[in-house]
Design an enzyme around this catalytic site. Structure first.
Site, PDB file in Angstrom:
ATOM      1  N   ASP A  43      45.863   1.955  -0.908  1.00 21.46           N
ATOM      2  CA  ASP A  43      45.817   2.819   0.268  1.00 21.46           C
ATOM      3  C   ASP A  43      46.319   2.123   1.525  1.00 21.46           C
ATOM      4  OD1 ASP A  43      44.841   4.996  -1.120  1.00 21.46           O
ATOM      5  OD2 ASP A  43      42.748   4.502  -0.744  1.00 21.46           O
ATOM      6  N   ASN A 113      44.387   7.114   9.727  1.00 16.83           N
ATOM      7  CA  ASN A 113      42.993   7.268   9.293  1.00 16.83           C
ATOM      8  C   ASN A 113      42.027   7.388  10.464  1.00 16.83           C
ATOM      9  OD1 ASN A 113      43.385   7.383   6.568  1.00 16.83           O
ATOM     10  ND2 ASN A 113      42.549   5.362   6.114  1.00 16.83           N
TER      11      ASN A 113
END
Length: 253
Positions: A43, A113
């Protein structure tokens, strides 16, 4: 028509081996000439790739050669072209962070994020939080606080007991990290259009760092965070395994 593919990989040996094998099998072009970028890693590397390709208007298809792989598809070499043809696209808008440091330096960074503020010394951080110019929390004594997008709501936000947000929702999660005062403050859900400002109190005694995804800014005086709709990150998922499904699945495990 055959897609022109750029392959990028993290430094992990498994990712580098996969990149070499895929490039040999399917051919490879530079990112600037590609119809699609295939990212091999975890990720963190996917976030790095999305940041690196944001000016190319090219979708990114990730295959997991890392650990968690929440933003990645399963690794498979033989059927890559078929999977790319069938992949479904999600569009993510990042957050933009503006920060001023105690020494007067200013910084700007994007975060897919979350943007987080974290104490940098032995004492808890002390923050004031304003939303759209209105002071909403006079004092938050904590290890930190963060503002997360829906795509990032299962990452640091979730581990700090913040809510998981449906992908595509026009909402941001404001979450405290180990709040000491007020003890029962559970954070807030804010509209995507909101601008959030964090002011540090007594930064000399209680230093605070700011982090936009993985970019660190040390000893901040204040930080402003807002969504950046003019930037669109395009990410591809196998059918039935997109972010909406993954976010739902995370809530039932």
């Amino acid at each position: 028509m055959t897609q022109k593919i750029a392959f990028v990989a993290s430094d992990a040996p498994t990712a580098q081996i996969a990149r070499a094998a895929l490039a040999t099998r399917f051919g490879a072009v530079p990112e600037a000439q590609a119809d699609v970028v295939v990212a091999l890693g975890g990720d963190g590397f996917m976030l790095h790739t999305l940041h690196a390709t944001q000016d190319l208007d090219v979708p990114v298809y990730g295959m997991n050669r890392g650990t968690v792989g929440f933003l990645m598809n399963e690794y498979s070499e033989s059927d890559l072209l078929e999977r790319l043809a069938a992949a479904e696209e999600e569009v993510l808008n990042p957050l933009v962070m503006r920060a001023e440091c105690v020494n007067g330096e200013t910084h700007r960074a994007l975060a897919i994020n979350e943007v987080s503020l974290l104490r940098a010394g032995p004492q808890a951080a002390q923050l004031k939080i304003s939303v759209d110019g209105h002071l909403r929390l006079e004092e938050l004594v904590c290890d930190g606080a963060l503002l997360a997008t829906p795509a990032g709501s299962t990452a640091y936000n979730y581990s700090a007991h913040g809510p998981i947000l449906p992908i595509g929702s026009d909402v941001l999660a404001l979450t405290a990290v180990a709040a000491f005062r007020p003890r029962r403050w559970r954070g807030a859900l804010l509209p995507k259009s909101a601008t959030v400002r964090f002011d540090t109190v007594d930064p000399g005694k209680r230093p605070v760092n700011a982090v936009a995804d993985s970019l660190w800014v040390e000893n901040v005086l204040w930080v402003e965070v807002a969504s950046e709709p003019s930037i669109a990150h395009r990410i591809l998922f196998d059918p039935g395994h997109g972010l909406e499904e993954r976010l739902l699945r995370e809530q039932f495990v």
